[in-house]
Enzyme design. Sequence first.
Site, PDB file in Angstrom:
ATOM      1  N   GLU A 141      41.732  30.692  40.883  1.00  0.00           N
ATOM      2  CA  GLU A 141      40.706  29.854  40.261  1.00  0.00           C
ATOM      3  C   GLU A 141      39.717  30.837  39.670  1.00  0.00           C
ATOM      4  O   GLU A 141      38.705  31.172  40.295  1.00  0.00           O
ATOM      5  CB  GLU A 141      40.072  28.914  41.288  1.00  0.00           C
ATOM      6  CG  GLU A 141      39.269  27.786  40.642  1.00  0.00           C
ATOM      7  CD  GLU A 141      37.874  28.186  40.190  1.00  0.00           C
ATOM      8  OE1 GLU A 141      37.752  28.941  39.188  1.00  0.00           O
ATOM      9  OE2 GLU A 141      36.915  27.739  40.829  1.00  0.00           O
TER      10      GLU A 141
ATOM     11  N   GLU B 281      36.431  33.764  32.377  1.00  0.00           N
ATOM     12  CA  GLU B 281      36.604  34.760  33.444  1.00  0.00           C
ATOM     13  C   GLU B 281      37.851  35.603  33.206  1.00  0.00           C
ATOM     14  O   GLU B 281      38.253  36.375  34.079  1.00  0.00           O
ATOM     15  CB  GLU B 281      36.678  34.080  34.823  1.00  0.00           C
ATOM     16  CG  GLU B 281      35.321  33.632  35.335  1.00  0.00           C
ATOM     17  CD  GLU B 281      35.325  33.382  36.846  1.00  0.00           C
ATOM     18  OE1 GLU B 281      35.904  34.175  37.605  1.00  0.00           O
ATOM     19  OE2 GLU B 281      34.762  32.363  37.249  1.00  0.00           O
TER      20      GLU B 281
HETATM   21  C1  LIG Z   1      35.422  31.185  40.302  1.00  0.00           C
HETATM   22  S1  LIG Z   1      35.408  32.256  41.669  1.00  0.00           S
HETATM   23  C2  LIG Z   1      36.548  31.445  42.746  1.00  0.00           C
HETATM   24  C3  LIG Z   1      36.501  31.943  44.159  1.00  0.00           C
HETATM   25  C4  LIG Z   1      37.537  31.319  45.099  1.00  0.00           C
HETATM   26  N1  LIG Z   1      38.886  31.540  44.617  1.00  0.00           N
HETATM   27  C5  LIG Z   1      37.310  29.843  45.260  1.00  0.00           C
HETATM   28  O1  LIG Z   1      38.082  29.077  44.666  1.00  0.00           O
HETATM   29  O2  LIG Z   1      36.391  29.422  45.976  1.00  0.00           O
HETATM   30  C6  LIG Z   1      36.305  33.604  41.002  1.00  0.00           C
HETATM   31  C7  LIG Z   1      36.251  34.886  41.796  1.00  0.00           C
HETATM   32  O3  LIG Z   1      37.261  35.712  41.270  1.00  0.00           O
HETATM   33  C8  LIG Z   1      36.816  37.045  41.124  1.00  0.00           C
HETATM   34  N2  LIG Z   1      37.672  37.583  40.059  1.00  0.00           N
HETATM   35  C9  LIG Z   1      37.746  37.163  38.761  1.00  0.00           C
HETATM   36  N3  LIG Z   1      38.748  37.783  38.133  1.00  0.00           N
HETATM   37  C10 LIG Z   1      39.338  38.607  39.044  1.00  0.00           C
HETATM   38  C11 LIG Z   1      40.429  39.519  38.993  1.00  0.00           C
HETATM   39  N4  LIG Z   1      41.145  39.678  37.880  1.00  0.00           N
HETATM   40  N5  LIG Z   1      40.731  40.211  40.110  1.00  0.00           N
HETATM   41  C12 LIG Z   1      40.020  40.054  41.238  1.00  0.00           C
HETATM   42  N6  LIG Z   1      38.973  39.212  41.345  1.00  0.00           N
HETATM   43  C13 LIG Z   1      38.636  38.489  40.257  1.00  0.00           C
HETATM   44  C14 LIG Z   1      35.333  36.907  40.855  1.00  0.00           C
HETATM   45  O4  LIG Z   1      34.642  38.080  41.269  1.00  0.00           O
HETATM   46  C15 LIG Z   1      34.974  35.683  41.702  1.00  0.00           C
HETATM   47  O5  LIG Z   1      34.588  36.068  42.990  1.00  0.00           O
END
Ligand SMILES: C[S@@+](CC[C@H](N)C(=O)[O-])C[C@H]1O[C@@H](n2cnc3c(N)ncnc32)[C@H](O)[C@@H]1O
Length: 362
Positions: free
Chosen positions: A175, A184
């Site tokens: 997500e 993102e």
């Molecule tokens: C929208 S939040 C969702 C968090 C969790 N998955 C949830 O659904 O509650 C997205 C998270 O993904 C991390 N993120 C975004 N792209 C990423 C990547 N390519 N690799 C690792 N982390 C990533 C961001 O730092 C953020 O903490």
Amino acid sequence: MSEDLHEAVLPEDTAGAVDREVAEFIRRGRDLHESGRFDKAIEEFELALALAGDNREAVLGHNRAVRRHVPRWHWEMLHDKERADLYDRAIRQVVRPDRLVLDIGTGTGLLSMMAARAGAREVIACEGQPAVAAVAEQIIHAAGHHRAITVVPKRSTAMRVPEDMPARADILITETIDCALLGEGILGTIAHAREHLLKEDALILPSAGRVFAQLVESDSLFRKNHVGDLYGFDLSEFNRLASLEYFDSRLRNHRWRPLSEPMEIFAFDFYRDGPEERRAEFVVSPTAEGRCHAIVFWFELDLVPGIGLTNSPGNPESHWKQAVQCLPDPLQVTPGEPLLLEARHDEASLHFTAVGMREATS
Ligand SMILES: C[S@@+](CC[C@H](N)C(=O)[O-])C[C@H]1O[C@@H](n2cnc3c(N)ncnc32)[C@H](O)[C@@H]1O
């Protein structure tokens, strides 16, 4: 020996050396904060806090850096029950004990824990922000899922098999979606995972997404990005600093009027599509006479067949607001006078240009 007692019996020169070390960590933390390196500032303040947990400057410095580094939307997102319930349902549908699950962007670890709760024996939870990854690790441990879930404090695009995970995964859960779907970097993230981190027949959740857009009249939305004469002064020069791209806003908080039907702008198949730029043109037929101030857009997301999520204006409970791109100037639109709209997206953004008015054809 208690820590207090330990401190009390420290020789004076040792205590002085500790104070100097704490001061040096705080100084470095402040410098890093000033230069915008908030993740590194957090590390310095953490070193200071490890030596002096109640040092007020270190506590506040740490919190200031955390506030700049970790977006505030995490909390609102976590309280979005619809989002959580739908992901949970979709995860329960696909997870089997023998499948290796990769959760990209684990945040608190929520989706990984859902996968473990659904029976996954092995989950790799990666998180690109080390401060967030460290907290996820604690949450997962406290929930008792640490045997099933391994947290990797890295961006997925820096991960490799077998260095960061034992094998390519059978299931990808992610997500990493903003109000405009792409902000993102989900296209590049999933394309990289398909190439380096997933089995060829891996299941990808979400599987697909679509972006819809609509022309709207809304003075109050336009005012979020424009000024003119105010208080006896012409402030319009400030519009040179206005946003050319979208920002998020909740349509329900504004007076607004639709000037067109919603149109599907882009469709993404996460099993196939990559981050390559795309451009599309649309002939939009206004459905009402009015001044078009903005293009409002949103997504529909298919998690698995039959389970989807949307932040459309018709779903005001979603924590995702709508994406809004204000036009440089309001555009008069009239039914029967179609408008040519160009949409472009790149790896992490989506942008519209109202190319001009077209003569009504037939
Ligand atoms: C929208 S939040 C969702 C968090 C969790 N998955 C949830 O659904 O509650 C997205 C998270 O993904 C991390 N993120 C975004 N792209 C990423 C990547 N390519 N690799 C690792 N982390 C990533 C961001 O730092 C953020 O903490």
